[in-house]
Design an enzyme around this catalytic site. Structure first.
Site, short mmCIF file in Angstrom:
data_model
loop_
_atom_site.label_atom_id
_atom_site.label_comp_id
_atom_site.label_asym_id
_atom_site.label_seq_id
_atom_site.Cartn_x
_atom_site.Cartn_y
_atom_site.Cartn_z
N PHE A 23 -2.18 35.68 -18.11
CA PHE A 23 -3.46 34.44 -19.02
C PHE A 23 -3.51 35.55 -19.97
CE2 PHE A 23 -6.76 32.90 -20.55
CZ PHE A 23 -7.15 31.80 -20.06
N ASP A 55 -1.83 44.45 -22.32
CA ASP A 55 -3.19 42.91 -23.06
C ASP A 55 -3.58 43.03 -21.68
OD1 ASP A 55 -5.09 40.89 -23.03
OD2 ASP A 55 -3.37 39.94 -22.99
N LYS A 96 -13.44 40.98 -25.73
CA LYS A 96 -14.23 40.76 -24.54
C LYS A 96 -15.52 41.66 -25.15
CE LYS A 96 -12.09 37.91 -20.90
NZ LYS A 96 -11.84 37.08 -21.22
N1 PMP Z 1 -6.38 38.16 -22.06
C1 PMP Z 1 -6.86 38.65 -21.37
C2 PMP Z 1 -6.30 39.39 -20.50
C3 PMP Z 1 -7.91 37.86 -21.06
O1 PMP Z 1 -8.17 37.40 -19.44
C4 PMP Z 1 -8.38 36.78 -21.83
C5 PMP Z 1 -9.51 35.40 -20.89
N2 PMP Z 1 -9.90 35.38 -19.83
C6 PMP Z 1 -7.88 36.37 -23.43
C7 PMP Z 1 -6.48 37.04 -23.05
C8 PMP Z 1 -8.29 35.57 -24.29
O2 PMP Z 1 -9.32 35.95 -24.43
P1 PMP Z 1 -10.08 34.75 -25.60
O3 PMP Z 1 -11.16 34.00 -24.20
O4 PMP Z 1 -11.40 35.81 -26.20
O5 PMP Z 1 -9.63 34.37 -26.72
#
Ligand code: PMP
Length: 420
Positions: free
Chosen positions: A146, A231, A260
Site C-alpha cells: 500500500f 516507504d 503522516k
Molecule cells: N505509503 C504508506 C506506507 C501508507 O501507509 C500510506 C497511507 N496509509 C501512504 C503511503 C499514502 O499516504 P496518504 O494517504 O497521505 O497519501
C-alpha cells in the site's frame, strides 16, 4: 443501527452520508474535540485514541508545542509557494537531514505525493545514471503493498478493491512476494532501477518481514545498482520504537519516504529524502507542488521533529510497545481461537481475528462503543497504533475494554468458560 451513535451524532453521520461521496465507511463516532490521547464525541463521551489517524497523530492530538509553533507562524506568513524562499523550510530540511542521515529532502504534502516523487526520481535516475532507455525503467513492488491512492500507485496495487474500474494503469512495475528474496530476483530485469517497499506492510495487516530479508535485499540492490526505496510514511518517525523501521533490519535504504507524523498531527506534510547522488536528478521545473514545503507546514513539521527528539518519544515507544504487545498476547491466550495472532513492532500492533468467529469491523465497533478507537484493516485485522505519548494507564484501560469485548464475543460463540 449501531452501538455508538445517538441522535446528535446521527445528524452529522447522515449529513456526511447524504452529501459526501461514499468512499469511506467510518466507525460511527462523531468526534468533536481531542487532546493528546483522548477524544470526545458530540455527546461528550470519552474515547482512548488507539489509532492516531494511521500514525499521523504520533505526538498526541494538538500537542501544545506544535500548536504554539503553528500559531506563531500564522501570525507571520503561511503560504507563499516555492516561488520564493522562506524562514522555516531551510531549518526543516536541515533537521530532516540530521534525523534521517540523508543529504537532501524534497517536501510534499500527502504520502502518495511523496511516493510519486520517489517513482519519478527512481525512473529519471535509472535513465540518466544507469543508462536504461527512457520509458523502459522498471520498479519492483511487493504484492500486498500500500503506497497511496493515485492512479499510478493503485495501478501496481495487488488489491482488486483499490483497482477495479480505475484503469488504464501505468506500465513499469513488477511484483514480488513480500519477504521472499527468490521472488525478488525472479521479478527483476536489466531495466530494474528500484525496489519500492514498506519496512512493515501496514495496510496489508501489519506484516513484519522475515528476519534477514531486508539485509539480503540491501545486498542484492547494491550488487545490481538498484535503488532501495523505503516507504516509511506510516512506519517512520518513531512508530516502531526506532526513528525508522529500517534500523530494526540493520540496513540503510537509498531513499526514504516520510509522511503522516511528519505533519505533527496538524497538517499534511510529506518528504522524499535521499543523498545528492540520487536527488540531483531533480532540477528546476522537473517536479514540484504548490503547497509542498509551505511556511506553515515547515514550521509545524520542524517543531514536530524537535518534540520527538526532545521528549524522548521514540525511546519510550519501544518500551510501551513491548508492554502493549504483551498485554494483547495475554488477551489472545484467553480468547483462542477468536484471536489468531498478535503482531507488530513498537506501538503498531495488529490483532488478527479468525474470520470464522468474527469480523474485525464488528469488534472495532464494539470497542468504540466501549470507549476505545481502533480501526480494522481488511476483514480480519484490528489495528492498535496509539499516539506515542500514550500512558501505561491508558493502555491498561484500552486493553481491558478489548478483553471485555473479546470475551463477550467468545461467549456468544459458545467458546467461553461459561458457555453451555
Ligand atoms: N505509503 C504508506 C506506507 C501508507 O501507509 C500510506 C497511507 N496509509 C501512504 C503511503 C499514502 O499516504 P496518504 O494517504 O497521505 O497519501
Amino acid at each position: 443501527m449501531d452501538a455508538t451513535a445517538t441522535p446528535a451524532s446521527q445528524a452529522y453521520i447522515q449529513q456526511e452520508a447524504r452529501f459526501g461521496a461514499r468512499n469511506y465507511a467510518p466507525v460511527p463516532v462523531v468526534v468533536d474535540h481531542a487532546k493528546d490521547c483522548l477524544v470526545w464525541d458530540v455527546e461528550g463521551r470519552e474515547y482512548i485514541d488507539m489509532m492516531s489517524a494511521y500514525s499521523s497523530v504520533s505526538h498526541g492530538h494538538l500537542h501544545p508545542r506544535i500548536v504554539a509553533a503553528a500559531q506563531r507562524q500564522m501570525e507571520k506568513v503561511a503560504v507563499m509557494s516555492r516561488a520564493y524562499y522562506g524562514t522555516t523550510l531551510g531549518p526543516l530540511l536541515e533537521k530532516l537531514s540530521e534525523v534521517t542521515g540523508f543529504e537532501r529532502a524534497l517536501p510534499m504534502n500527502t504520502g502518495a505525493e511523496a511516493v510519486e516523487t520517489a517513482i519519478k526520481c527512481a525512473r529519471r535516475w535509472g535513465h540518466r545514471v544507469r543508462g536504461i532507455p527512457d520509458g523502459e525503467q522498471r520498479i519492483l513492488v511487493a504484492r500486498g503493498n500500500f503506497h497511496g491512492r493515485t492512479t499510478t500507485i493503485i495501478g501496481f496495487s495487488s488489491e482488486p478493491e483499490y483497482r477495479i474500474g480505475f484503469g488504464p494503469f501505468c506500465d513499469g512495475f513488477q511484483h514480488f512476494d513480500y519477504g521472499d528474496m527468490e521472488s525478488v530476483k525472479a521479478a527483476a530485469t536489466q531495466h530494474t532501477c528500484a525496489v519500492l517497499i514498506e519496512p512493515i506492510q501496514g495496510e496489508a495487516g501489519i506484516l513484519v518481514p522475515p528476519p534477514g530479508f531486508f539485509q539480503q535485499l540491501r545486498a542484492w540492490c547494491t550488487e545490481h545498482d538498484i535503488l532501495l526505496i523505503d516507504d516509511e510514511v506510516q512506519a517512520g518517525l518513531g512508530r516502531t520504537g526506532k526513528w525508522f523501521a529500517f534500523e530494526h533490519e540493520g540496513i540503510r535504504p537509498d531513499a526514504l519516504i516520510l509522511g503522516k507524523a511528519l505533519g505533527g498531527g496538524l497538517l499534511p506534510v510529506s518528504a522524499f529524502c535521499a543523498d545528492d547522488r540520487i536527488m540531483k536528478v531533480f532540477v528546476p521545473n522537473s517536479h514540484g507542488s504548490t503547497f509542498g514545503g509551505n511556511a506553515l507546514a515547515a514550521a509545524v513539521a520542524l517543531e514536530g521533529l524537535r518534540v520527538l527528539q526532545e521528549e524522548g518519544l521514540v525511546e519510550h515507544c519501544a518500551e510501551k510497545g513491548e508492554y502493549l504487545f504483551r498485554r494483547l498476547r495475554e488477551v489472545q491466550d484467553e480468547v483462542r481461537p477468536l484471536v489468531r495472532d498478535v503482531r507488530g513492532r513498537g506501538l503498531w500492533i495488529g490483532v488478527d481475528v479468525d474470520p470464522s468467529c468474527a469480523t474485525a469491523r464488528e469488534l472495532v465497533e464494539r470497542l468504540a462503543a466501549g470507549g476505545v478507537l481502533s480501526k480494522e484493516t481488511h476483514d480480519t485485522v484490528i489495528r492498535f497504533a496509539p499516539p506515542l505519548t500514550i500512558t501505561f494507564d491508558l493502555m491498561d484501560r484500552a486493553v481491558e475494554v478489548f478483553r471485555r469485548v473479546a470475551l463477550e464475543k467468545h461467549r456468544e460463540l459458545g467458546l467461553g468458560r461459561n458457555a453451555v
